[in-house]
Design an enzyme around this catalytic site. Structure first.
Site, PDB file in Angstrom:
ATOM      1  N   ASP A 158       0.716  66.812-142.132  1.00 37.49           N
ATOM      2  CA  ASP A 158       0.002  68.040-141.794  1.00 37.49           C
ATOM      3  C   ASP A 158       0.990  69.092-141.281  1.00 37.49           C
ATOM      4  O   ASP A 158       1.721  68.869-140.329  1.00 37.49           O
ATOM      5  CB  ASP A 158      -1.041  67.725-140.711  1.00 37.49           C
ATOM      6  CG  ASP A 158      -2.170  68.732-140.655  1.00 37.49           C
ATOM      7  OD1 ASP A 158      -1.888  69.937-140.758  1.00 37.49           O
ATOM      8  OD2 ASP A 158      -3.328  68.310-140.499  1.00 37.49           O
ATOM      9  N   THR A 182      -5.657  73.256-143.096  1.00 37.84           N
ATOM     10  CA  THR A 182      -5.706  71.798-143.216  1.00 37.84           C
ATOM     11  C   THR A 182      -6.771  71.290-144.179  1.00 37.84           C
ATOM     12  O   THR A 182      -6.487  70.494-145.074  1.00 37.84           O
ATOM     13  CB  THR A 182      -5.927  71.170-141.822  1.00 37.84           C
ATOM     14  OG1 THR A 182      -4.819  71.510-140.993  1.00 37.84           O
ATOM     15  CG2 THR A 182      -6.053  69.661-141.909  1.00 37.84           C
ATOM     16  N   LYS A 224      -6.890  63.571-137.760  1.00 34.40           N
ATOM     17  CA  LYS A 224      -7.985  64.558-137.829  1.00 34.40           C
ATOM     18  C   LYS A 224      -9.069  64.036-138.762  1.00 34.40           C
ATOM     19  O   LYS A 224      -8.765  63.462-139.810  1.00 34.40           O
ATOM     20  CB  LYS A 224      -7.473  65.896-138.377  1.00 34.40           C
ATOM     21  CG  LYS A 224      -6.420  66.579-137.530  1.00 34.40           C
ATOM     22  CD  LYS A 224      -5.980  67.882-138.189  1.00 34.40           C
ATOM     23  CE  LYS A 224      -4.907  68.590-137.398  1.00 34.40           C
ATOM     24  NZ  LYS A 224      -4.453  69.835-138.055  1.00 34.40           N
ATOM     25  N   ASP A 225     -10.322  64.281-138.408  1.00 28.04           N
ATOM     26  CA  ASP A 225     -11.407  63.803-139.270  1.00 28.04           C
ATOM     27  C   ASP A 225     -11.315  64.398-140.667  1.00 28.04           C
ATOM     28  O   ASP A 225     -11.497  63.705-141.663  1.00 28.04           O
ATOM     29  CB  ASP A 225     -12.772  64.118-138.634  1.00 28.04           C
ATOM     30  CG  ASP A 225     -12.987  65.596-138.365  1.00 28.04           C
ATOM     31  OD1 ASP A 225     -13.192  66.353-139.322  1.00 28.04           O
ATOM     32  OD2 ASP A 225     -12.940  66.001-137.194  1.00 28.04           O
ATOM     33  N   ARG A 226     -11.002  65.701-140.756  1.00 30.15           N
ATOM     34  CA  ARG A 226     -10.952  66.333-142.077  1.00 30.15           C
ATOM     35  C   ARG A 226      -9.810  65.780-142.933  1.00 30.15           C
ATOM     36  O   ARG A 226      -9.905  65.752-144.159  1.00 30.15           O
ATOM     37  CB  ARG A 226     -10.854  67.855-141.954  1.00 30.15           C
ATOM     38  CG  ARG A 226      -9.724  68.398-141.091  1.00 30.15           C
ATOM     39  CD  ARG A 226      -9.917  69.901-140.849  1.00 30.15           C
ATOM     40  NE  ARG A 226      -8.852  70.506-140.068  1.00 30.15           N
ATOM     41  CZ  ARG A 226      -8.850  70.623-138.741  1.00 30.15           C
ATOM     42  NH1 ARG A 226      -9.879  70.135-138.047  1.00 30.15           N
ATOM     43  NH2 ARG A 226      -7.861  71.234-138.107  1.00 30.15           N
ATOM     44  N   ASP A 232       1.621  69.241-137.369  1.00 33.93           N
ATOM     45  CA  ASP A 232       0.851  70.480-137.304  1.00 33.93           C
ATOM     46  C   ASP A 232       0.672  70.945-135.864  1.00 33.93           C
ATOM     47  O   ASP A 232       0.857  72.133-135.551  1.00 33.93           O
ATOM     48  CB  ASP A 232      -0.510  70.267-137.959  1.00 33.93           C
ATOM     49  CG  ASP A 232      -1.378  71.511-137.932  1.00 33.93           C
ATOM     50  OD1 ASP A 232      -1.073  72.450-138.682  1.00 33.93           O
ATOM     51  OD2 ASP A 232      -2.359  71.542-137.160  1.00 33.93           O
ATOM     52  N   HIS A 272       2.268  74.362-134.427  1.00 34.38           N
ATOM     53  CA  HIS A 272       1.406  75.384-133.823  1.00 34.38           C
ATOM     54  C   HIS A 272       1.921  75.782-132.441  1.00 34.38           C
ATOM     55  O   HIS A 272       1.948  76.956-132.085  1.00 34.38           O
ATOM     56  CB  HIS A 272      -0.028  74.861-133.693  1.00 34.38           C
ATOM     57  CG  HIS A 272      -0.892  75.148-134.863  1.00 34.38           C
ATOM     58  ND1 HIS A 272      -1.256  76.424-135.232  1.00 34.38           N
ATOM     59  CD2 HIS A 272      -1.474  74.315-135.772  1.00 34.38           C
ATOM     60  CE1 HIS A 272      -2.031  76.371-136.309  1.00 34.38           C
ATOM     61  NE2 HIS A 272      -2.175  75.097-136.653  1.00 34.38           N
ATOM     62  N   HIS A 289      -0.152  72.301-145.962  1.00 33.36           N
ATOM     63  CA  HIS A 289       0.288  73.695-145.861  1.00 33.36           C
ATOM     64  C   HIS A 289       1.654  73.723-145.201  1.00 33.36           C
ATOM     65  O   HIS A 289       2.100  72.721-144.632  1.00 33.36           O
ATOM     66  CB  HIS A 289      -0.700  74.547-145.058  1.00 33.36           C
ATOM     67  CG  HIS A 289      -0.993  74.011-143.678  1.00 33.36           C
ATOM     68  ND1 HIS A 289      -0.129  74.180-142.616  1.00 33.36           N
ATOM     69  CD2 HIS A 289      -2.036  73.303-143.184  1.00 33.36           C
ATOM     70  CE1 HIS A 289      -0.636  73.602-141.531  1.00 33.36           C
ATOM     71  NE2 HIS A 289      -1.792  73.047-141.858  1.00 33.36           N
ATOM     72  N   HIS A 325      -0.952  79.429-139.501  1.00 33.27           N
ATOM     73  CA  HIS A 325      -0.742  79.473-140.945  1.00 33.27           C
ATOM     74  C   HIS A 325      -2.013  79.965-141.597  1.00 33.27           C
ATOM     75  O   HIS A 325      -2.982  80.297-140.927  1.00 33.27           O
ATOM     76  CB  HIS A 325      -0.381  78.071-141.446  1.00 33.27           C
ATOM     77  CG  HIS A 325      -1.285  77.014-140.905  1.00 33.27           C
ATOM     78  ND1 HIS A 325      -2.495  76.699-141.474  1.00 33.27           N
ATOM     79  CD2 HIS A 325      -1.189  76.222-139.790  1.00 33.27           C
ATOM     80  CE1 HIS A 325      -3.096  75.766-140.758  1.00 33.27           C
ATOM     81  NE2 HIS A 325      -2.324  75.450-139.731  1.00 33.27           N
TER      82      HIS A 325
END
Length: 558
Positions: free
Chosen positions: A50, A91, A174-176, A315, A319, A363, A498
Site C-alpha cells: 500500500d 487504496t 485494511k479491510d478494503r 501507506d 502519509h 498507488h 495521494h
C-alpha cells in the site's frame, strides 16, 4: 578400398545410425523434462504494498538483502513504466484494479468513500450493514463485504473454473485491501484496530476455522508492546533523505515507542502499530498461518490456489512523513527483510518452482509540500471546505441561487440538479460556470463536467483519459477536479496524500516471479496494473475477469 562390415552394417552407416539414436534419445530426454515442467502454478501469491511508488523501489536497491525486493528484481520480470492507469489513485481503487483487470468506470469502486448521488449520504467502499466482523465490534460504515464491487476477480474466475475447489484467501491491515482482492467468492481477513486481531466477517462465514482461532488465541498482536522502532541501518545510509525537521514535528521522530496510556495493550496501542513495521510483520505471519491452515499450494483437488497479501503500513508511514523521509526509507528496508523471510518460507513449504509471485502497489505518493517547496517546487495543500464555499458564492452571484454545489466527494463536486431544475436553470450552463471557476482557483489545473464525461468529450490528453476511466456514470458526482502537480486536497502542516493522475501517484512497481513461467529481466515496455489479472488468468487457464481490459504481458512469459 574395401569396406569392413560389422554385423552386416557398413561402418559409416552404423555411425549415422548411432548418431540418429543419440539425437533421438536426447530429444526424448528433452521431451520428458518438458513434460515434468508444471503446466500451471500450484500457488499464486499476489502482494500489494500500500502506497509504494516505483521510484522508492529502485532508489534503495543497493541496500536490499538478497532475498526480498532484490530477489524479485533479479529473478523476476519487473516493469519500470507500470502504472495504476486511472485518475483517482487511492487504496480502494488501486486494490480493485489488481485482480479485476478493470478500471473504476466498470468495477464501481471510485474512491475509498464517496457521497451517494441519491441519498447524499457517505458510502464507504466495502461497507454493507448486513454483515458483521466475527468476534469484533462492527460499526455501520465498517468494511465487511465486496457488495459495491461490480465485476469479478481472478479468484472468482478460478473458483468458478474449478468448481469452487480452488482456495482464494486474502489478508490485509485494511479491510478494503483484503476484501477487494478476495472478490465475491474468496475469503478475506483484516486487521482489527480495536483488538489487534485478524478477523473475517459474516459475509464469508459464521465462525472462524480452527486454525484462525488457534492463531488468535496466542495473541501475537501483543508481543510488540513496549518495543521501539529505530533505524535499521547506519546513519550514513540515510544521508540522501529529507531532514526530519522538514517532514515531521519534533515529537514524531525516531525512536517510535509502541505502548499506551493504560500501560497495557489496548486500542490505542493497536492503532499505533499501523504506522511502523509491525502490522506488516503480523500480516505476513497470518499469511503463513493461512498457507498451512488452508493447505494452500497443496490442494488435494490438484488445482491452483491464490493467496492475496496487502501490506498496509507503508501507506501510513508515507502519509505521516512522505516518501522522502528516512522513516519511509527505513520502513521499506524492514519490509524488504520481511519479504525475504516470507519467500524463504514459501520455498520450503510450497516450492518457488511451483509458485508465481506478483508484487505491485495500489498507488504511489507525492512528496510533502514542505519538502517540495524546499526544492523550489510549487506545492501546497488545498482546503476543500474553503473551495466549496468559494464555488457556491460564485454560483450564487452568477445564478441567484444558494448552494448549487451541494457536496464535496474528493476529487468530485456534486451539484443539486433538482434545485437547478426547480429554478429553471440549464444544467450545462451551471456545470460550465462551476468548472470555469474551479480552474481559476489556486492549485486547480482542470475540471471536467458530467456532460463532458457522459459524452466522452474530454481533451485528448493522458490526464483526461485517466480521469474519464475513474468516473462511473451511476456512482460518481458531477465535476471531476484535477489539482496542479504537487498540490493536493488536505490540511495541516505535515504529511502528504495521494489521489492524483500524475506519475508520482500512478507509477508503481509491477514484478512477476515464477521461473517456470516468467522470463526474468528489466522491462521498459509500458504496463498497467490491470494487466496482472489477464496475465494470471492465462497462466491459470481460466477466463479473464468480467471487466478486464488489461493485456497479457506476453513478453515476460516462457
Amino acid at each position: 578400398m574395401k569396406n569392413h562390415p560389422t554385423n552386416g552394417i557398413p561402418s559409416l552407416s552404423r555411425l549415422l545410425l548411432i548418431s540418429s539414436l543419440v539425437a533421438s534419445t536426447s530429444m526424448t530426454t528433452t521431451a520428458a523434462v518438458a513434460l515434468e515442467k508444471p503446466s500451471q502454478p500450484k500457488l499464486v501469491v499476489v502482494l500489494v504494498v500500500d502506497g509504494l511508488p516505483q521510484e522508492q523501489v529502485t532508489r534503495y536497491r543497493d541496500q536490499y538483502t538478497q532475498g526480498g525486493f532484490r530477489r524479485l528484481l533479479d529473478q523476476g520480470a519487473w516493469y519500470s513504466d507500470a502504472h495504476q492507469a486511472h485518475g483517482v489513485t487511492v487504496t480502494a481503487v488501486g486494490h480493485a484494479a489488481v485482480l479485476t483487470g478493470a478500471y473504476p468506470y466498470q468495477h464501481g469502486i471510485i474512491a475509498n468513500e464517496w457521497v451517494d448521488t441519491r441519498s447524499r449520504e457517505s458510502m464507504y467502499c466495502t461497507q454493507d450493514g448486513n454483515y458483521q466482523y466475527i468476534g469484533d465490534e462492527t460499526k455501520p460504515d465498517d468494511g465487511t463485504a465486496p457488495t459495491n464491487l461490480r465485476v469479478s476477480t481472478l479468484g472468482d474466475e478460478l473458483r468458478y473454473g474449478t468448481g469452487n475447489r480452488a482456495k482464494v484467501i486474502t489478508v490485509s491491515g485494511k479491510d478494503r485491501g483484503a476484501i477487494l482482492l478476495a472478490g465475491k467468492t474468496g475469503t478475506a481477513y483484516m486487521y482489527m484496530k480495536k483488538s489487534g486481531a485478524f478477523a473475517s466477517s459474516s459475509y464469508y462465514m459464521q465462525s472462524h476455522p480452527n486454525w484462525v482461532q488457534q492463531y488468535q488465541a496466542n495473541r501475537p498482536q501483543d508481543r510488540f508492546y513496549g518495543q521501539e522502532w529505530k533505524p535499521l541501518l547506519a546513519d550514513s545510509a540515510y544521508a540522501n533523505d529529507a531532514d526530519d525537521a522538514i517532514v515531521s514535528d519534533a515529537k514524531d521522530r525516531f525512536p517510535f515507542k509502541y505502548d499506551s496510556k493504560s500501560g497495557k495493550p489496548d486500542a490505542e496501542y493497536y492503532g499505533k502499530l499501523l504506522t511502523g513495521p509491525y502490522v506488516d510483520e503480523m500480516t505476513l505471519d497470518f499469511a503463513r498461518a493461512a498457507v498451512e491452515g488452508e493447505n494452500l499450494g497443496r490442494n488435494p483437488a490438484g488445482v491452483p490456489d491464490v493467496l492475496g497479501v496487502s501490506l498496509s503500513s507503508h501507506d501510513y508511514v508515507n502519509h505521516a512523513f512522505g516518501p522522502e523521509s528516512r522513516m519511509s526509507h527505513d520502513h521499506l528496508q524492514r519490509l524488504d527483510r520481511l519479504l525475504a523471510n516470507f519467500f524463504t518460507y514459501l520455498d520450503k513449504r510450497v516450492g518457488l518452482e511451483n509458485t508465481v509471485v506478483v508484487l505491485t502497489a495500489d498507488h504511489g505518493f507525492p512528496n510533502t509540500p514542505e519538502f517540495s517547496k524546499s526544492i523550489k517546487r510549487d506545492a501546497q495543500r488545498i482546503n476543500a471546505k474553503d473551495l466549496m464555499s468559494a464555488l457556491n458564492q460564485h454560483l450564487t452571484e452568477r445564478f441567484g441561487t444558494d448552494k448549487l454545489a451541494v457536496k464535496w466527494s474528493g476529487p468530485v463536486v456534486l451539484l443539486d440538479y433538482q434545485l437547478i431544475a426547480q429554478k429553471n436553470l440549464k444544467r450545462e450552463e451551471v456545470e460550465t460556470a462551476a468548472a470555469r471557476f474551479l480552474v481559476s482557483y489556486p492549485g486547480i489545473a482542470d475540471a471536467y463536467t458530467r456532460t463532458q464525461l457522459e459524452q466522452g468529450a474530454l481533451p485528448a490528453t493522458r490526464i483526461a483519459k485517466l480521469m474519464q476511466r475513474g468516473w462511473n456514470r451511476q456512482v460518481s458526482g458531477d465535476i471531476m477536479v484535477v489539482t496542479k502537480p504537487y498540490w493536493y486536497f488536505g490540511s495541516g502542516n505535515h504529511g502528504t496524500s495521494h489521489g492524483s493522475p500524475y506519475s508520482y501517484d500512478t507509477n508503481v512497481p509491477l514484478m512477476i516471479m515464477g521461473k517456470n513461467w516468467v522470463k526474468p529481466g528489466a522491462y521498459t515496455d509500458y504496463a498497467e496494473v490491470v494487466d496482472i489479472a489477464p496475465t494470471l488468468a492465462h497462466l491459470l487457464r481460466v477466463r479473464p475477469p468480467s471487466g478486464s481490459e488489461g493485456r497479457i504481458l506476453k513478453e515476460t512469459l516462457n
